[in-house]
Design a protein around this motif. Structure first.
Motif, PDB file in Angstrom:
ATOM      1  N   VAL A  80       0.854  -1.175   0.000  1.00  0.00           N
ATOM      2  CA  VAL A  80       0.000   0.000   0.000  1.00  0.00           C
ATOM      3  C   VAL A  80       0.893   1.230   0.000  1.00  0.00           C
ATOM      4  CG1 VAL A  80      -1.723   1.302   1.302  1.00  0.00           C
ATOM      5  CG2 VAL A  80      -1.840  -1.191   1.239  1.00  0.00           C
ATOM      6  N   GLU A  81       0.664   2.109  -0.943  1.00  0.00           N
ATOM      7  CA  GLU A  81       1.426   3.364  -0.972  1.00  0.00           C
ATOM      8  C   GLU A  81       0.528   4.473  -0.455  1.00  0.00           C
ATOM      9  OE1 GLU A  81       2.465   4.467  -5.022  1.00  0.00           O
ATOM     10  OE2 GLU A  81       2.187   2.386  -5.580  1.00  0.00           O
ATOM     11  N   THR A  82       1.128   5.371   0.285  1.00  0.00           N
ATOM     12  CA  THR A  82       0.372   6.535   0.715  1.00  0.00           C
ATOM     13  C   THR A  82       0.348   7.535  -0.428  1.00  0.00           C
ATOM     14  OG1 THR A  82       1.166   6.147   2.914  1.00  0.00           O
ATOM     15  CG2 THR A  82       0.178   8.291   2.507  1.00  0.00           C
ATOM     16  N   VAL A  83      -0.828   8.062  -0.689  1.00  0.00           N
ATOM     17  CA  VAL A  83      -0.955   9.029  -1.769  1.00  0.00           C
ATOM     18  C   VAL A  83      -0.689  10.420  -1.228  1.00  0.00           C
ATOM     19  CG1 VAL A  83      -2.538  10.042  -3.433  1.00  0.00           C
ATOM     20  CG2 VAL A  83      -2.688   7.611  -2.904  1.00  0.00           C
ATOM     21  N   ARG A  84       0.239  11.086  -1.845  1.00  0.00           N
ATOM     22  CA  ARG A  84       0.429  12.495  -1.486  1.00  0.00           C
ATOM     23  C   ARG A  84      -0.273  13.306  -2.551  1.00  0.00           C
ATOM     24  NH1 ARG A  84       2.948  12.221   2.845  1.00  0.00           N
ATOM     25  NH2 ARG A  84       4.771  10.906   3.175  1.00  0.00           N
ATOM     26  N   LEU A  85      -1.261  14.041  -2.118  1.00  0.00           N
ATOM     27  CA  LEU A  85      -1.978  14.855  -3.092  1.00  0.00           C
ATOM     28  C   LEU A  85      -1.010  15.916  -3.617  1.00  0.00           C
ATOM     29  CD1 LEU A  85      -5.341  15.200  -1.236  1.00  0.00           C
ATOM     30  CD2 LEU A  85      -4.986  14.059  -3.410  1.00  0.00           C
ATOM     31  N   PRO A  86      -1.105  16.208  -4.893  1.00  0.00           N
ATOM     32  CA  PRO A  86      -0.200  17.213  -5.449  1.00  0.00           C
ATOM     33  C   PRO A  86      -0.386  18.532  -4.701  1.00  0.00           C
ATOM     34  CG  PRO A  86      -2.030  16.760  -6.937  1.00  0.00           C
ATOM     35  CD  PRO A  86      -2.090  15.730  -5.863  1.00  0.00           C
ATOM     36  N   GLU A  87       0.724  19.148  -4.378  1.00  0.00           N
ATOM     37  CA  GLU A  87       0.602  20.432  -3.705  1.00  0.00           C
ATOM     38  C   GLU A  87       0.141  21.458  -4.706  1.00  0.00           C
ATOM     39  OE1 GLU A  87       3.413  22.454  -1.117  1.00  0.00           O
ATOM     40  OE2 GLU A  87       3.723  20.469  -0.202  1.00  0.00           O
ATOM     41  N   ARG A  88      -0.794  22.240  -4.294  1.00  0.00           N
ATOM     42  CA  ARG A  88      -1.339  23.241  -5.215  1.00  0.00           C
ATOM     43  C   ARG A  88      -0.791  24.602  -4.836  1.00  0.00           C
ATOM     44  NH1 ARG A  88      -6.224  20.791  -7.711  1.00  0.00           N
ATOM     45  NH2 ARG A  88      -6.596  18.830  -6.641  1.00  0.00           N
ATOM     46  N   LYS A  89      -0.249  25.272  -5.826  1.00  0.00           N
ATOM     47  CA  LYS A  89       0.214  26.639  -5.583  1.00  0.00           C
ATOM     48  C   LYS A  89      -0.938  27.567  -5.917  1.00  0.00           C
ATOM     49  CE  LYS A  89       5.124  26.132  -5.803  1.00  0.00           C
ATOM     50  NZ  LYS A  89       5.342  24.756  -6.328  1.00  0.00           N
ATOM     51  N   THR A  90      -1.483  28.174  -4.909  1.00  0.00           N
ATOM     52  CA  THR A  90      -2.686  28.965  -5.110  1.00  0.00           C
ATOM     53  C   THR A  90      -2.369  30.348  -5.674  1.00  0.00           C
ATOM     54  OG1 THR A  90      -3.484  27.870  -3.132  1.00  0.00           O
ATOM     55  CG2 THR A  90      -4.840  29.650  -3.995  1.00  0.00           C
TER      56      THR A  90
END
Lengths: 347, 268
Positions: free
Chosen positions: B233-243
């Protein structure tokens, strides 16, 4: 197809081709692209299985989209999908030809069929996958989101054959059509008895824009929260959704307030959506709401409170009064569309 | 059964509350001990659909689950909602079952109860979200099935169910017994009632069975009976969003916003 099956006796990658009212479902085309890659990695052939009635042209289409072979099972009893006859066809062909891998689209019918079939032929079935690989031992590695989307689980089916999985819609691209691509169409006959036709589809109502479908399919979602203040203000969101060709959704607070029906709700206790564009207006951004939309490709947040947590996952944020910003977005989008039309016509 | 009303069996699962989902870093399985749990939300809609059939046609509603003894919490709640009796299949052998042995085991419980007309399940569970167990039960027991169902009409010798599919609504008619998987949010599940809770307190409504009781062989269930394994199982890192933030006068801010979105190719 038990744990004692000799895996090396099973060869080839199969895709269940779902015909719906004279056409292949989009998810079937999408499957062909990823299945082609898997077949190439396994150095084996890619076959489609197409049960239906008067669907031969669709077999040719599948070949032009990457299949080497299509097993065509034509029978008037297979004109409309029902569970038992389709399961019978798939089970009979799988027993006869022993494919190594079978892929289904994770459509309603794909899951209905796969779920029944895997119990009947006793093999593994991974649901709603987003990625497929072949591991170093040659196992088919089906990868799917797990635990509320926080993880990706790798599912292996080592001893049972075929290894089966369903693929989520709109994750894989439709492969380019290669006109004239060669492949063989193999007609197969599977006896469907009257007793197999236990389910009768007595009525079909086309969708006509029902909310449940709209949200499932929408590439653009415009959602409102408690900041909408009043049910009639959702008209502003409908206006923006119309301008963008999107669907309207809501946070739980707006649903609990009774402003819009429950089937508008996005979040942990509502729908999960992954549109290309998600616009959140007047939604503060509770984690429960984020859970239902954080996989959206791009997120626009409109909120008067610059500290609203929703901004933390935004690609674009507008700090301002949504009652000014949303109608302004609609107006400017419509204006640019109106400008764009003559230039298209001029071509 | 039709003369005195249909017998419905509802299969439910107790799942960790959605916001409490935690993965054990060592075993890659879901932490279930010490985590608040609830009836799988779509299973509540299945319970409600079965109870509505009983409201209209009489008969009875039996509720079934398989899992550790703590799953009696879910059964008690279903009983308090109005189910007549409950059945718990519990056995150490069942641990690690994927959807094949789960469908098999529930089928054997259903078979042992017998005399039923309808089997209801939720469309899928919130902790594994496969949707395979309902059709798996139908396949295993060789019954008709209606999946993704938003409502049923019991017709005495048949059942009519409305299926929600991608391009519309289908109405299916099937002979009995039939397995129906119920859409999440298909109806408004009734809350447990006070009289229901009192019935549960008095006890005696739940039957507990082991694998041996329903004739399940050890090699057919649990990890041994499961064709699939979770290899990692891999932990998903949501893409960081540059606002990119826009503020000020609405017309100006929106104009900048749309220009930025066009530049990024988000809109045309």
């Amino acid at each position: 197809m038990t744990a004692t099956a000799d895996p090396s006796a099973y060869k080839g990658v199969w895709v269940f081709l779902e015909a719906r009212r004279g056409a292949l479902r989009d998810v079937s085309f999408q499957l062909l692209s990823v299945a082609r890659k898997i077949a190439d990695l396994r150095k084996t052939e890619l076959s489609g299985v197409l049960p239906g009635w008067k669907v031969e042209p669709l077999a040719r289409e599948a070949i032009e989209h990457g299949a080497d072979r299509v097993y065509l099972v034509e029978d008037p009893k297979l004109e409309t999908y029902t569970s038992r006859p389709f399961t019978k066809v798939m089970a009979a062909l799988a027993r006869k030809h022993k494919p190594e891998i079978i892929l289904f689209g994770a459509s309603k019918n794909g899951r209905d069929l796969g779920g029944r079939l895997h119990a009947v032929i006793e093999t593994g079935l991974a649901a709603d996958c987003v990625k497929f690989e072949i591991d170093e031992d040659g196992n088919f590695d089906a990868i799917r989101p797990a635990y509320g989307g926080k993880s990706l689980a790798h599912i292996l089916c080592k001893q049972h054959r075929p290894q089966m999985a369903s693929a989520r819609r709109n994750v894989f691209r439709v492969p380019d059509r290669q006109p004239g691509r060669r492949g063989e169409v193999v007609r197969e006959a599977v006896a469907i008895a009257d007793a197999d036709l236990d389910a009768k589809v007595v009525r079909f109502e086309e969708r006509s824009g029902h909310q449940e479908h709209r949200l499932d399919d929408a590439r653009i979602v415009v959602a409102g929260g408690f900041g909408m203040r009043d049910p009639k203000n959702f008209r502003l969101l409908e206006g923006l959704a119309d301008a963008l060709g999107g669907a309207v959704a809501a946070s739980r607070k707006a649903v609990d307030a009774g402003w819009v029906p429950k089937d508008y709700q996005v979040g942990q206790t509502g729908k999960t959506v992954r549109p290309e564009l998600y616009i959140a207006a007047g939604i503060s951004g509770a984690v429960q709401h984020l859970a239902g939309m954080q996989e959206s490709a791009k997120i626009v947040v409109v909120n008067s409170d610059p500290k609203a947590p929703m901004f933390e996952i935004a690609d674009y944020g507008v700090v301002g009064d949504l009652f000014e910003v949303v109608p302004e977005m609609t107006r400017q989008l419509k204006a640019s569309k109106a400008r764009a039309v003559p230039s298209v016509a001029a071509k | 059964m039709a003369a005195k009303g249909p017998r419905s069996i509802v299969c439910i699962k107790q799942v960790p509350k959605a916001q409490e989902l935690q993965v054990d870093p060592v075993t890659h399985t879901l932490k279930r001990v010490g985590v608040p749990s609830e009836i799988n939300p779509p299973d509540r809609n299945a319970l409600e659909m079965a109870l509505q059939v009983r409201d209209k046609h009489g008969g009875e509603v039996l509720v079934v689950t398989m899992g550790p003894p703590v799953f009696t919490q879910a059964l008690d709640e279903a009983l308090a909602m109005g189910c007549d009796r409950a059945f718990l299949l519990t056995d150490r052998l069942l641990g690690g079952s994927d959807t094949v042995p789960t469908a098999h085991a529930l089928s054997e419980v259903i078979r042992k109860i017998g005399g039923y007309d309808l089997v209801f399940c939720g469309e899928e569970t919130t902790d594994s979200s496969t949707g395979h167990v309902g059709p798996g039960i139908a396949g295993h027991l060789d019954h008709a099935q209606i999946t993704y169902c938003s409502g049923v009409e019991f017709l005495g010798d048949r059942v009519r169910g409305k299926r929600v599919v991608e391009d519309g609504f289908e109405t299916w008619e099937c002979p009995l017994p039939c397995v129906v998987t119920v859409n999440f949010l298909a109806n408004k599940p009734r809350p447990p009632s006070l009289t229901g809770k009192i019935r549960v307190k008095r006890g005696g409504l739940t039957t507990t069975w082991s694998c041996a009781d329903v004739g399940l062989a050890a090699e057919k269930v649990g990890l041994k009976g499961s064709p699939t394994i979770v290899s990692k199982v891999e932990t998903v890192r949501l893409p960081e969003r540059k606002t990119k933030v826009f503020r000020g006068h609405a017309a100006e801010a929106v104009s900048q916003l749309l220009a930025a979105m066009r530049t990024d190719g988000v809109i045309e």
